[in-house]
Design a protein around this motif. Structure first.
Motif, PDB file in Angstrom:
ATOM      1  N   HIS A 148      -3.756   8.096   5.058  1.00 15.97           N
ATOM      2  CA  HIS A 148      -2.850   9.225   4.846  1.00 15.97           C
ATOM      3  C   HIS A 148      -2.828   9.704   3.404  1.00 15.97           C
ATOM      4  CE1 HIS A 148      -1.393   9.362   8.890  1.00 15.97           C
ATOM      5  NE2 HIS A 148      -1.096   8.081   8.869  1.00 15.97           N
ATOM      6  N   GLU A 149      -3.520   8.973   2.544  1.00 21.67           N
ATOM      7  CA  GLU A 149      -3.694   9.440   1.155  1.00 21.67           C
ATOM      8  C   GLU A 149      -5.155   9.848   1.033  1.00 21.67           C
ATOM      9  OE1 GLU A 149      -0.936   9.441  -0.462  1.00 21.67           O
ATOM     10  OE2 GLU A 149       0.203   8.005   0.736  1.00 21.67           O
ATOM     11  N   PRO A 150      -5.478  11.116   1.313  1.00 20.88           N
ATOM     12  CA  PRO A 150      -6.896  11.499   1.448  1.00 20.88           C
ATOM     13  C   PRO A 150      -7.729  11.226   0.201  1.00 20.88           C
ATOM     14  CG  PRO A 150      -5.445  13.341   1.986  1.00 20.88           C
ATOM     15  CD  PRO A 150      -4.561  12.228   1.567  1.00 20.88           C
ATOM     16  N   ASP A 151      -7.130  11.382  -0.969  1.00 20.86           N
ATOM     17  CA  ASP A 151      -7.946  11.142  -2.165  1.00 20.86           C
ATOM     18  C   ASP A 151      -8.327   9.666  -2.251  1.00 20.86           C
ATOM     19  OD1 ASP A 151      -5.269  10.502  -2.653  1.00 20.86           O
ATOM     20  OD2 ASP A 151      -5.345  11.048  -4.769  1.00 20.86           O
ATOM     21  N   PHE A 203     -11.000   8.872   0.706  1.00 22.67           N
ATOM     22  CA  PHE A 203     -12.389   9.297   0.530  1.00 22.67           C
ATOM     23  C   PHE A 203     -13.025   8.681  -0.716  1.00 22.67           C
ATOM     24  CE2 PHE A 203     -10.914  12.986   3.158  1.00 22.67           C
ATOM     25  CZ  PHE A 203     -11.714  12.699   4.250  1.00 22.67           C
ATOM     26  N   LEU A 204     -12.252   8.585  -1.771  1.00 22.22           N
ATOM     27  CA  LEU A 204     -12.825   8.075  -3.006  1.00 22.22           C
ATOM     28  C   LEU A 204     -13.140   6.585  -2.903  1.00 22.22           C
ATOM     29  CD1 LEU A 204     -13.714   9.551  -5.373  1.00 22.22           C
ATOM     30  CD2 LEU A 204     -11.564   9.099  -6.501  1.00 22.22           C
ATOM     31  N   GLY A 218       3.221   2.013   2.638  1.00 18.65           N
ATOM     32  CA  GLY A 218       4.262   2.669   1.840  1.00 18.65           C
ATOM     33  C   GLY A 218       3.824   2.864   0.403  1.00 18.65           C
ATOM     34  N   PRO A 219       4.626   3.614  -0.353  1.00 17.23           N
ATOM     35  CA  PRO A 219       4.247   3.965  -1.727  1.00 17.23           C
ATOM     36  C   PRO A 219       4.055   2.751  -2.641  1.00 17.23           C
ATOM     37  CG  PRO A 219       6.034   5.382  -0.970  1.00 17.23           C
ATOM     38  CD  PRO A 219       5.844   4.339   0.079  1.00 17.23           C
ATOM     39  N   ARG A 258      -4.851   6.967 -11.106  1.00 14.24           N
ATOM     40  CA  ARG A 258      -4.150   7.136  -9.825  1.00 14.24           C
ATOM     41  C   ARG A 258      -2.858   6.315  -9.794  1.00 14.24           C
ATOM     42  NH1 ARG A 258      -1.736   8.429  -6.135  1.00 14.24           N
ATOM     43  NH2 ARG A 258      -2.364   9.162  -4.059  1.00 14.24           N
ATOM     44  N   ALA A 274       1.096   7.498  -9.452  1.00 16.65           N
ATOM     45  CA  ALA A 274       1.910   7.070  -8.313  1.00 16.65           C
ATOM     46  C   ALA A 274       3.122   6.244  -8.722  1.00 16.65           C
ATOM     47  CB  ALA A 274       1.042   6.267  -7.334  1.00 16.65           C
ATOM     48  N   GLN A 284       7.010   7.628  -8.963  1.00 18.98           N
ATOM     49  CA  GLN A 284       7.584   7.992  -7.662  1.00 18.98           C
ATOM     50  C   GLN A 284       7.824   6.737  -6.828  1.00 18.98           C
ATOM     51  OE1 GLN A 284       8.268  11.095  -7.586  1.00 18.98           O
ATOM     52  NE2 GLN A 284       9.058  11.397  -5.518  1.00 18.98           N
ATOM     53  N   ALA A 326      10.949   6.393  -4.272  1.00 21.46           N
ATOM     54  CA  ALA A 326      10.519   6.149  -2.889  1.00 21.46           C
ATOM     55  C   ALA A 326      11.577   5.390  -2.107  1.00 21.46           C
ATOM     56  CB  ALA A 326       9.209   5.377  -2.889  1.00 21.46           C
TER      57      ALA A 326
END
Lengths: 829, 153
Positions: free
Chosen positions: B30-33, B36-37, B82-83, B140, B144, B147, B152
């Motif tokens: 759900h965190e596309p970056d 994919f990375l 979760g975050p 990254r 993050a 938050q 969160a």
């Protein structure tokens, strides 16, 4: 009189290289209104694309009754495009306009007064700040407000609340333009000028369907093409656009493979010695890294990956490498595709390799999509620090703190600003509980709409929407604020090539609608945001107060506005920044001296790794010692993350048509434009149509892993294996919701973004197509543009050509005066 | 000569990191970056393993050494959610990548002592990518952390 729906670009006024583009004044008036009926013409500039054409608004009895182009404006020399002619004024004068604030009561939006609406916002905002802190707040704004409004919003967000969660829909449109310029040159700031069209010998349009997105700019190109020494045109686009039809070389790449093509073009310059060694040595760095990265990309390798002819790659490179003056433009075909920043930096690299920057005809135009996107970036409504300042540079943060008279600690600078897609992710996770959306419509324009609708409907979210109409997005809001439109408020904005225009108030807004500036100032006052000395954070009363404050913010920065005033912008033409003591008439081109804003103390960014988005950081950047040199930035090619497979065998790409802008909130309310392109369609090639047993007008279902749409087919000259859908069509003029028929192109797009610019990848996904009905006639796609019926193939149906008839007649007055000059001293260096 | 021990260490650490990047890619779809990375970076680690092969062919590779292993780095078997879970997983990747990075540095020292040009050139290519992996993880995580740690749920 000319039918400007059928004749999109109007009458040709050819001119030769180095001559001035002749004036042609375009005008349209409401039916039954004669020129003598117009009581006042009010100066403005057009907001229906990023071109920024000077425009006068005709007013009679307090109502806008038409528009005409400003003959003396350096941007358009009097011309207007169909959207400017028909949507700028009709798009805002509509019975559907919001005239009173709305609040949600028992699940329904009901009318209320401003005090009630604002108090509801302020009480939620204050209680969240008290209990959860500033990270509970997010702002998602636009590319369509005025400079003064963005600057107010930026200060409220950065110095009032202190949240990094602020972005604009410019993230979807122009973020990569900014990112590519920051990475290559050290700061945002358009190197080139529109006058480079007048001066060039060759033009490269990279993923830029200029003929449809900036029609007046394309008129300028067409007039060069019809002139005595036409520029050679190269087009990179998977569709057979109007640009492609005029191109000597058309590289119809597979969506998602731009960087491979760019590597091939750069490699050809090295291999053939079409580079300026002296310029590279004196004004750039990292050329060896570039050379080794592109080394594998022979024309044959490019052909294999991109699906183009190797010979065409060679021809295109030869045109770039041997023409005396080359102008390049870049837009969404690159910005909204995979490896966006790396591919766009590659365009900068081509120019740096030849030293073709800052000279007449040797320009780069990293385009914007929206009229005021540039101001959003300058002011920092996209989360950046105002005035192209660097969030990693403590001195820059201190400068802003002093300017705003606040504690520097409140200004978010501990990490990059939160980009739009991440803001929505935080809403999805419930950590952003207050989101304020102004003048944009994510419920139609963002990727993967089923997910976006769920997010906007979250129970934990308090949503404020500020707009002209009850958009698809506004329907999710807890509070809706009615905004004054263009022509109903005064302010300034800046176009693609840095030209600043003043847009004056022509008429009163309807009902209780207020300017966005007024609303932000009201919010700031009600929240009690203060400076260190206890005075109000924002003590402005008029737009010009905001403009004057902004000038101070830009002093000494690349976007220096200190030489501009409202008065200076009145009467004549727009003026390109920087405009200051050294450049009192503005500046045509940047970087003519080969000195770039890469100095560590001055630059807007220390840069990123283009493959991952990792920040370079201050130490490593200073160790590189860029010292005013441009930086060759590149990354290895990586295939798109979603490519066709057995289940979803076709590539999907989305885009625009000339007759609409964004989600049609204005153009859909202009009868001429709406009739020209009334409903959604999808495009398929002749071969694909045959494979799937589909003909013109058949209804198909297009499906991705995320959703589906149904639409009639236009069999067009698009490349095989690729499906195109226009992204304009949502649901406000259907039933308001997608329950009946899904037609928004972004139902299918993927949630993914470029690692550096964070621009969503709206232009490649994998889909499958199924025929579901015969349909009742040809598709509603226009026949005048890239969506025209295929010129190849058998059994073509005869289609009625798109035309506007009597309602679409506009006048043209050719060469009534001589053409304007731009910053006289610099135009002919 | 103990270089084969370090070659073995590095080969194994790159493999562990690759597997862990894939684990995080799968666990945080759900965190596309991140999704994919991490896939791309896992591929990079495996390419590093392949790049090492000719060197291993020359010097050999020793899996076990007479030095006892005090610190185990077995990689991520599961991901959190979760975050804060994302932050912790990225932080674990950071530790694993740091181990790879410093091992490359030691190998580089040896390569210089041996004047082994082939090995030096491989180190330069691969270790540059590993340090970019570390920089990305840090970028990254820094984005993050506020938050996740403050706002969160």
């Amino acid at each position: 009189m000319v039918d400007r729906i059928a004749q999109i670009w109007g009458t040709r006024t050819p001119f030769g290289r180095g001559e001035r583009w002749p004036v042609r004044v375009d005008q349209v008036l409401a039916q039954g209104v004669a020129e003598s009926d117009v009581q006042r013409w009010v100066q403005s500039a057009c907001v229906l694309c990023s071109n920024g054409c000077g425009i006068d608004i005709g007013v009679r009895d307090g109502i806008m009754v038409g528009v005409r182009g400003r003959a003396g404006d350096i941007v358009n020399h009097g011309r207007l495009g169909p959207k400017g002619l028909f949507a700028s004024w009709q798009g805002v004068q509509n019975k559907d306009r919001l005239t009173r604030p709305l609040v949600r009561e028992n699940g329904e939006l009901v009318e209320t007064d401003w005090d009630t609406a604002m108090e509801r916002i302020v009480s939620r905002s204050r209680s969240l700040l008290d209990t959860k802190g500033p990270l509970s707040h997010g702002f998602y704004t636009s590319g369509q407000l005025f400079l003064e409004e963005y600057y107010a919003q930026a200060i409220v967000g950065k110095a009032g609340i202190g949240t990094p969660h602020m972005d604009g829909n410019t993230r979807l449109c122009t973020a990569t333009a900014a990112a590519a310029m920051k990475e290559s040159f050290g700061s945002d700031g358009q190197p080139g000028s529109y006058v480079d069209i007048d001066e060039c010998d060759a033009m490269f349009l990279f993923g830029h369907n200029m003929a449809e997105t900036q029609t007046v700019l394309w008129s300028r190109v067409l007039d060069r093409i019809d002139g005595p020494d036409r520029p050679r045109i190269v087009c990179v686009d998977p569709r057979e656009t109007e640009v492609a039809r005029h191109a000597e070389v058309h590289l119809a790449v597979r969506p998602g493979t731009n960087l491979a093509l760019m590597h091939g073009l750069v490699r050809e310059l090295f291999v053939n010695g079409w580079i300026d060694q002296d310029y590279i040595h004196r004004h750039t760095m990292n050329v060896d890294e570039l050379r080794s990265t592109v080394e594998p990309w022979t024309p044959e390798a490019v052909a294999d990956t991109c699906g183009v002819e190797a010979e065409d790659v060679r021809r295109a490179a030869e045109i770039f490498g041997t023409s005396e003056r080359v102008l390049s433009t870049v837009l969404q075909g690159f910005y909204q595709s995979s490896q966006a920043t790396a591919a766009s930096c590659a365009v900068n690299n081509l120019h740096l390799l030849r030293g073709m920057i800052g000279k007449a005809g040797c320009g780069i135009l990293q385009m914007n999509g929206q009229p005021t996107a540039q101001n959003n970036r300058e002011c920092g409504a996209d989360g950046d620090l105002s005035g192209f300042r660097n969030w990693e540079n403590p001195d820059h943060v201190q400068e802003l703190a002093e300017l705003w008279n606040v504690d520097p600690a409140i200004i978010p600078h501990w990490a990059p600003p939160t980009h739009a897609m991440q803001i929505f992710r935080y809403v999805e996770q419930g950590s952003i509980e207050f989101l304020w959306i102004s003048a944009t419509n994510p419920a139609v324009s963002m990727p993967q709409l089923p997910r976006i609708r769920d997010i906007l409907a979250s129970d934990s979210l308090f949503l404020v929407v500020q707009d002209l109409y009850l958009t698809e997005t506004a329907q999710f809001a807890d509070v809706v604020l009615p905004a004054a439109a263009w022509g109903e408020k005064t302010g300034t904005f800046t176009n693609v090539n840095r030209t600043v225009h003043l847009s004056e108030k022509a008429v009163e807004p309807p009902g209780e609608a207020r300017s966005d500036l007024h609303t932000f100032l009201d919010y700031s006052a009600r929240m009690g945001f203060q400076q260190l000395d206890g005075s109000p954070l924002l003590d402005w009363n008029q737009p010009e107060d905001a403009f004057n404050a902004w000038k101070e913010c830009t002093r000494g920065r690349p976007c220096d506005y200190t030489g501009l005033t409202y008065d200076k912008l009145r009467g004549g033409s727009g003026v390109p920044w920087p405009c200051n003591e050294n450049h009192p008439d503005g500046t045509v081109r940047l970087y003519h001296d080969g000195v770039f804003p890469t100095d560590p103390e001055y630059c807007e960014t220390y840069g990123h790794d283009l493959l991952t988005g990792a920040t370079v950081g201050p130490e490593a950047y200073k160790a590189m010692n860029p010292a005013g040199r441009a930086i060759f930035k590149t990354a290895p090619y990586h295939p798109a993350h979603e490519t066709p497979d057995e289940e979803f065998p076709l590539r999907y790409t989305t885009g625009r048509t000339v007759y609409h802008f964004h989600t049609r909130t204005k153009t859909g309310r202009s009868p001429q434009l709406n009739d020209a392109a009334p409903d959604a369609w999808v495009e398929m090639s002749v071969n694909d149509a045959e494979t799937y047993g589909v003909t013109e007008g058949n209804i198909v279902r297009v499906e991705s892993r995320r959703g589906h749409i149904t639409a009639p087919v236009r069999v067009s000259d698009i490349r095989d294996g690729t499906i195109f859908a226009p992204f304009h069509y949502g649901y406000w003029d259907q039933s308001g919701t997608p329950d009946t028929r899904h037609r928004a192109a972004n139902e299918l797009t993927i949630t993914e973004w470029d690692p550096v610019s964070k621009q969503p990848v709206l232009k490649n996904a994998a889909v499958r197509v199924t025929k579901i009905a015969e349909g009742t006639g040809p598709s509603p796609a226009p026949t005048t543009t890239a969506s025209r019926p295929a010129t190849r193939g058998k059994a073509r149906r005869h289609l009625l050509p798109t035309a506007g008839g009597p309602a679409a007649q506009a006048t043209e007055s050719i060469a009534p005066v001589t053409a304007p000059t731009v910053a006289t001293k610099e135009e002919q260096p | 000569m103990k270089l084969p021990v370090y070659l073995g260490l590095l080969h194994k650490a790159e493999g562990t990191l690759a597997q862990s990047f894939r684990q995080v890619a799968e666990g945080h779809g759900h965190e596309p970056d991140v999704h994919f990375l991490c896939q791309a970076l896992a591929d990079q680690c495996q390419e590093h393993q392949q790049a090492l092969q000719p060197i291993i062919d020359r010097y050999g590779e020793v899996d076990h050494d007479d030095e006892p292993e005090r610190l185990q780095a077995d990689g991520l078997q599961n991901t959190r959610s979760g975050p804060v879970g994302l932050l912790r997983d990225l932080q674990d990747l950071y530790l694993l990548a740091s181990l790879v990075d410093i091992t490359w540095t030691m190998i580089k020292q040896a390569a210089q002592g041996l004047r082994d040009k082939e090995l030096l050139s491989i180190v330069n290519d691969c270790d540059g990518q590993t340090s970019t992996q570390l920089k990305w993880l840090q970028t990254r995580m820094k984005q993050a952390a506020p938050q996740a740690l403050i706002a969160a749920k």
